[in-house]
Enzyme design. Sequence first.
Site, PDB file in Angstrom:
ATOM      1  N   GLU A  99       3.051   1.843  -2.342  1.00  0.00           N
ATOM      2  CA  GLU A  99       3.047   2.169  -3.770  1.00  0.00           C
ATOM      3  C   GLU A  99       1.700   2.794  -4.126  1.00  0.00           C
ATOM      4  O   GLU A  99       0.649   2.161  -3.981  1.00  0.00           O
ATOM      5  CB  GLU A  99       3.281   0.892  -4.576  1.00  0.00           C
ATOM      6  CG  GLU A  99       3.459   1.084  -6.060  1.00  0.00           C
ATOM      7  CD  GLU A  99       3.784  -0.231  -6.771  1.00  0.00           C
ATOM      8  OE1 GLU A  99       4.419  -0.185  -7.827  1.00  0.00           O
ATOM      9  OE2 GLU A  99       3.399  -1.312  -6.258  1.00  0.00           O
ATOM     10  N   HIS A 129      -1.104   0.518  -2.849  1.00  0.00           N
ATOM     11  CA  HIS A 129      -0.630  -0.866  -2.689  1.00  0.00           C
ATOM     12  C   HIS A 129       0.248  -0.947  -1.450  1.00  0.00           C
ATOM     13  O   HIS A 129       1.383  -0.474  -1.453  1.00  0.00           O
ATOM     14  CB  HIS A 129       0.146  -1.289  -3.952  1.00  0.00           C
ATOM     15  CG  HIS A 129       0.789  -2.631  -3.848  1.00  0.00           C
ATOM     16  ND1 HIS A 129       1.901  -2.981  -4.586  1.00  0.00           N
ATOM     17  CD2 HIS A 129       0.489  -3.718  -3.091  1.00  0.00           C
ATOM     18  CE1 HIS A 129       2.252  -4.217  -4.289  1.00  0.00           C
ATOM     19  NE2 HIS A 129       1.417  -4.685  -3.385  1.00  0.00           N
TER      20      HIS A 129
END
Length: 730
Positions: A473, A461
């Site tokens: 992430e 992410h």
Amino acid sequence: MTDFELKTDADGVATITWNVADKSMNVMSLAGFALLDSLIDTALADTAVKGIIITSAKKDFAGGMDLNVIAKMREDGGAKGIFDGVMNMHAILRKIERAGMDPKTLKGGKPIVAALPGTALGIGLEIPLSCHRIIAADNPKAKIGLPEIMVGIFPGAGGTTRLVRKMGAMMAAPFLLEGKLSDPKAAKAAGLIDEVVAPDELLARAKEWVLGAKDADLVKPWDAKGYKMPGGAPYHPAGFMTFVGASAMVHAKTMGVYPAAKALLSAVYEGALVPFDTALKIEARWFTSVLMNPSSSAMIRSLFINKEALEKGAVRPAQPDQTVKKLGIIGAGMMGAGIAYVSANAGVEVILIDARQEAADHGKSYSEAILDKGISRKKVTEQKKAEVLGRITATTDYAALAGCDLIVEAVFEDMEIKAEVTRKVEAVVGPDCIFATNTSTLPITDLAKASARPDQFIGIHFFSPVDKMLLVEIIRGKATGDRAVAKALDFVRQIRKTPIVVNDARFFYANRCIIPYINEGIRMLAEGVEPVLIENAAKLVGMPLGPLQLVDETSIDLGVKIAKATRLAMGDAYPDGAVDTVLFAMADQGRLGKKAGAGFYSYDEKGKRLGLWDGLEAAYPVAGTQPELTEVQHRLLMAQVLEAVRALEDGVLMDIREGDVGAILGWGFAPWSGGPLSWLDMIGAARAVEICDRLTAEFGDRFKAPTLLRDMAAKGDGFYSRFAPKKQAA
């Protein structure tokens, strides 16, 4: 091997060389300071020594003080231990500055020059500032400055006092209050250093200066009779205006929640009223005060110690090196284009694929635009631009993915489209290729069902804009293997970002915490809380954006899309109907946020934010009685913090350090606090439960204290005392 080594040549020039073993860059330790002190004593006492050069055996001079040492000083000796340690540093640097000269005549000293081959940060600049001349090699990649303010402290080894006396408060402000870093030529132009020479001439020029220096060259302006501070002291009319303006500026930027900035300004102001040596003592007192403040210690732990540990692979599985050699990116939209740029800029070959060649080319042009901006600012050369763009191949042909060892899929947030792309990619890449999906909300475990190799399927992410946001992430699905995690971590390190690794769950970690923050702000708006109170309460507690501005920035229609998907997944358990009423109404009016030029805020034709939309009051009338500021702040903070605790409790967060570092870098959670879990440690679990119980009674179960938090309150535990890896606790 010792940190410093002294050698004296036949011409009587002593060279003290800094070379910390097993470190790519020199960092200062207490033992290193003691050794430097003894070598300075030796050189000053040796009648054969005419002068001293302080330099580095590495390509850079120094990266600063080892902040683990500062943390240990605080733990071992408290305030007195810090103050005594800092005053000892001042004594050593003052010894360099005075260099054995007669205190009355200011004659008879030995010239001491700092020769900087590269980067000089923190104590790596404070030592040179105490020398009589600073000569730097012409190294465009070198950074020179005092970045301490960025990790919650300020230059405390004389850097604050010397720089202000050298440049004046106004000129020193960007370097002290903003942590501005400069290349050698810019540093010379600003007055930070004295000379810039060719790298191969650095030591020869330093020696030449030492042998030619006169007594007058050794006397610092502040030690000379009749010294006046550049720009004026606080009691001078010009200086008075500078300090009044600086105070207002600091408060506007920090909202009063960052202790280091206020302490730095106090040290500068008070120090400017007294003689130099007294000013050093004042600086030491304020530095000690900052280090004893829980905010600064939390910032040091999260933004330096823990961030560095995560970047060095603290949570990396034990796997062979997984450096990415050829990267395939599917989807050349804003995210895919940003990923392509940061990857190519890091030296990775990139295949950028989109359904239409025009779209793929447009995605590549994003990199060109960034590089052109760099050229206009003289940060990038035409050669560098050509090299970066040469690494990006924009195409529609999936066959070009052959040989890729990592794929990052960045297409629309749609399960079916992502599944189709997964199958098309796996048909052409090799069996060892890792497949990563860039998604902010879709479950990785469900997306992996489309893969023939779910152990090689992982979530990555990125945050937008990719080239500016520091956090990535990494999401581990139920079937994701260790090699996929190691691959993702090694890739994030390659593109010079900070990774966190979390387990798969709805919204992962970052969005799990961000969305409740936005929702709580919208709820309060619907309840009749003044929108300006909502926004300013957030900023006054250290959030970079209020919740209404944040949803404008991320787009209201995205919020609507997430709300619809979440309602569909949760059914009757969906808790945010009151929020949807507001969001959907805004979307129906075409107020979709900043990108539409209309949202909770109004914008001009160029997209500049003008202020809160004047139609808000008619749509959501302001209640006659307004809540206390602290209540609004508690609601906004607890909306985020409790989700962080639940993420830890549920096993989504696997390492407490990632919870704090991820929150600060991912969505700007009150950096002064060190992160949500550090903030809870700061106020104590018992106080947190007390706040939760009060908010729950008035506003509902979303503020109910998690079982973990209640257990910690009962036992008097802190998150870092219970969960931090022992060697990383600070």
